[in-house]
Write an enzyme that holds these catalytic residues in place. Sequence first.
Site, mmCIF file in Angstrom:
data_model
loop_
_atom_site.group_PDB
_atom_site.id
_atom_site.type_symbol
_atom_site.label_atom_id
_atom_site.label_comp_id
_atom_site.label_asym_id
_atom_site.label_seq_id
_atom_site.Cartn_x
_atom_site.Cartn_y
_atom_site.Cartn_z
ATOM 1 N N ARG A 211 0.839 -1.223 0.000
ATOM 2 C CA ARG A 211 0.000 0.000 0.000
ATOM 3 C C ARG A 211 0.867 1.264 0.000
ATOM 4 O O ARG A 211 0.577 2.244 0.684
ATOM 5 C CB ARG A 211 -0.926 0.034 1.230
ATOM 6 N N SER B 262 -10.481 -0.368 3.095
ATOM 7 C CA SER B 262 -9.735 -0.474 4.365
ATOM 8 C C SER B 262 -9.338 0.911 4.834
ATOM 9 O O SER B 262 -8.661 1.628 4.103
ATOM 10 C CB SER B 262 -8.448 -1.268 4.167
ATOM 11 N N GLU C 294 -4.797 4.141 6.277
ATOM 12 C CA GLU C 294 -4.406 3.898 4.887
ATOM 13 C C GLU C 294 -4.928 5.025 4.003
ATOM 14 O O GLU C 294 -4.332 5.366 2.989
ATOM 15 C CB GLU C 294 -4.992 2.551 4.437
HETATM 16 N N1 EPU Z 1 -10.463 -10.236 10.361
HETATM 17 C C1 EPU Z 1 -11.222 -10.277 11.511
HETATM 18 N N2 EPU Z 1 -12.279 -9.431 11.621
HETATM 19 C C2 EPU Z 1 -12.623 -8.561 10.652
HETATM 20 C C3 EPU Z 1 -11.845 -8.519 9.478
HETATM 21 C C4 EPU Z 1 -10.768 -9.360 9.360
HETATM 22 O O1 EPU Z 1 -10.967 -11.047 12.422
HETATM 23 O O2 EPU Z 1 -13.600 -7.815 10.821
HETATM 24 C C5 EPU Z 1 -9.315 -11.151 10.243
HETATM 25 C C6 EPU Z 1 -9.690 -12.559 9.865
HETATM 26 O O3 EPU Z 1 -8.913 -13.389 10.661
HETATM 27 C C7 EPU Z 1 -9.249 -12.717 8.426
HETATM 28 C C8 EPU Z 1 -8.115 -11.733 8.349
HETATM 29 O O4 EPU Z 1 -8.434 -10.696 9.264
HETATM 30 O O5 EPU Z 1 -8.815 -13.995 8.188
HETATM 31 C C9 EPU Z 1 -7.911 -11.155 6.985
HETATM 32 O O6 EPU Z 1 -9.113 -10.566 6.533
HETATM 33 P P1 EPU Z 1 -9.356 -10.242 4.973
HETATM 34 O O7 EPU Z 1 -9.045 -11.430 4.132
HETATM 35 O O8 EPU Z 1 -10.703 -9.602 4.849
HETATM 36 O O9 EPU Z 1 -8.216 -9.230 4.629
HETATM 37 P P2 EPU Z 1 -7.654 -7.939 5.345
HETATM 38 O O10 EPU Z 1 -6.235 -8.177 5.694
HETATM 39 O O11 EPU Z 1 -8.575 -7.513 6.447
HETATM 40 C C10 EPU Z 1 -6.740 -6.935 3.123
HETATM 41 C C11 EPU Z 1 -6.798 -5.639 2.376
HETATM 42 C C12 EPU Z 1 -8.118 -5.500 1.637
HETATM 43 C C13 EPU Z 1 -8.250 -6.655 0.667
HETATM 44 C C14 EPU Z 1 -8.181 -7.967 1.473
HETATM 45 C C15 EPU Z 1 -8.200 -9.187 0.584
HETATM 46 C C16 EPU Z 1 -5.381 -4.137 3.657
HETATM 47 C C17 EPU Z 1 -5.325 -2.948 4.556
HETATM 48 N N3 EPU Z 1 -6.593 -4.524 3.298
HETATM 49 O O12 EPU Z 1 -7.717 -6.876 4.148
HETATM 50 O O13 EPU Z 1 -8.040 -4.304 0.870
HETATM 51 O O14 EPU Z 1 -9.469 -6.594 -0.055
HETATM 52 O O15 EPU Z 1 -6.947 -8.006 2.221
HETATM 53 O O16 EPU Z 1 -6.997 -9.273 -0.112
HETATM 54 O O17 EPU Z 1 -4.334 -4.669 3.296
HETATM 55 C C18 EPU Z 1 -8.587 -2.001 0.700
HETATM 56 O O18 EPU Z 1 -7.370 -1.777 0.664
HETATM 57 O O19 EPU Z 1 -9.427 -1.062 0.636
HETATM 58 C C19 EPU Z 1 -9.058 -3.374 0.871
HETATM 59 C C20 EPU Z 1 -10.357 -3.665 1.031
#
Ligand code: EPU
Length: 337
Positions: free
Chosen positions: A162, A237, A333
Amino acid sequence: MHIEQNISLKPYNTFGIDVNAKYFISVSNNKELKDVLKLSNYPKKLILGGGSNMLLTKDFDGLAIHVNIKGISVITENSDYVTVKANAGENWHGFVLWCLDHDYGGIENLSLIPGNVGTAPIQNIGAYGVELKDTFESCKAISIDNQSLKTFSKSDCEFGYRNSIFKNDAKGKFIITSVTFKLSKRNHTLHTNYGAITSELDTMGVRTPTIQDVSKAVIAIRERKLPNPKVIGNSGSFFKNPVISTTLFKTLQDNFEDIPSYPISETEVKVPAGWLIEKSGFKGKRFDSYGVHKNQALVLVNYGGAKGEDILKLSQLIQKTVKRLFNISIEAEVNIL
Ligand code: EPU
């Protein structure tokens, strides 16, 4: 050149925050953009792309420039690869669909990310195991100071998680006008190992997925987890996933056995901020017109009529609480203006 006055920026930010710009202009080609930048009587300028990565907290008393330069064209191709140039004002997802229609592979995992092509390199958009930098070839940008057109190669952009040069040394100095991608025409490399993509494809009954199937799976997952900004204002995010030391991680594991992590190096791991925020009790919390999304705690939302300042205060409360409970600093972010 038509400069308007006192224009609401609500349609130009996906959070749907209603603040005004004192002056506003939409430009549809490089020449118009250069001419606007030459105007010396508007020292303060705000560049608007898709408005998907910003939180507007107050009226803007300068000139807001909406970059609305459209067009997609093939630059070179052979039997395996194609380089495609997309202008900055193209909607990102529209561009992904255009590539899928032409069976060009590489950005299908980035389906449905809000925003425009021109702002995608700034934060090196990423999702489901793929980042923009993986297919990025180069981009062109106009210098705000002297209006010269500069080409940035992939290494010039210094992409990170990012992150890019446009958030660091080049911040506020350039406006990206087009981005060129190198995409596959056949033997596409699929990225289906990340998260729920494999199980989504199973549910869809797909055994040998195409790039179009992967896009459909990503769209289905995103639609379940993430609010559609056209319905509920949001900026995706709000925070980055923090990188912490393995020492701190081990201490946290003593109290929170289920804390998820992704390895970064021998000494560091990345922890999902969404998990930290959920454990801090904020997931699904609604404060009148704004709150934290019920399906993804990383996403702050505007239910309608929220003020940018309220959302900023909520984000600060979340940061403080996460710091107090986990001793982890989470960083926004989105750009706060
Ligand atoms: N999780 C929770 N609670 C929540 C959300 C997430 O416990 O409310 C935990 C879960 O354990 C899950 C893990 O976080 O397994 C990862 O969650 P997710 O796959 O939704 O991914 P993320 O790390 O929360 C990142 C990106 C997203 C992108 C997703 C999928 C960042 C800051 N965000 O989210 O990007 O869509 O991975 O690749 O890196 C964006 O940048 O606007 C965005 C949506």
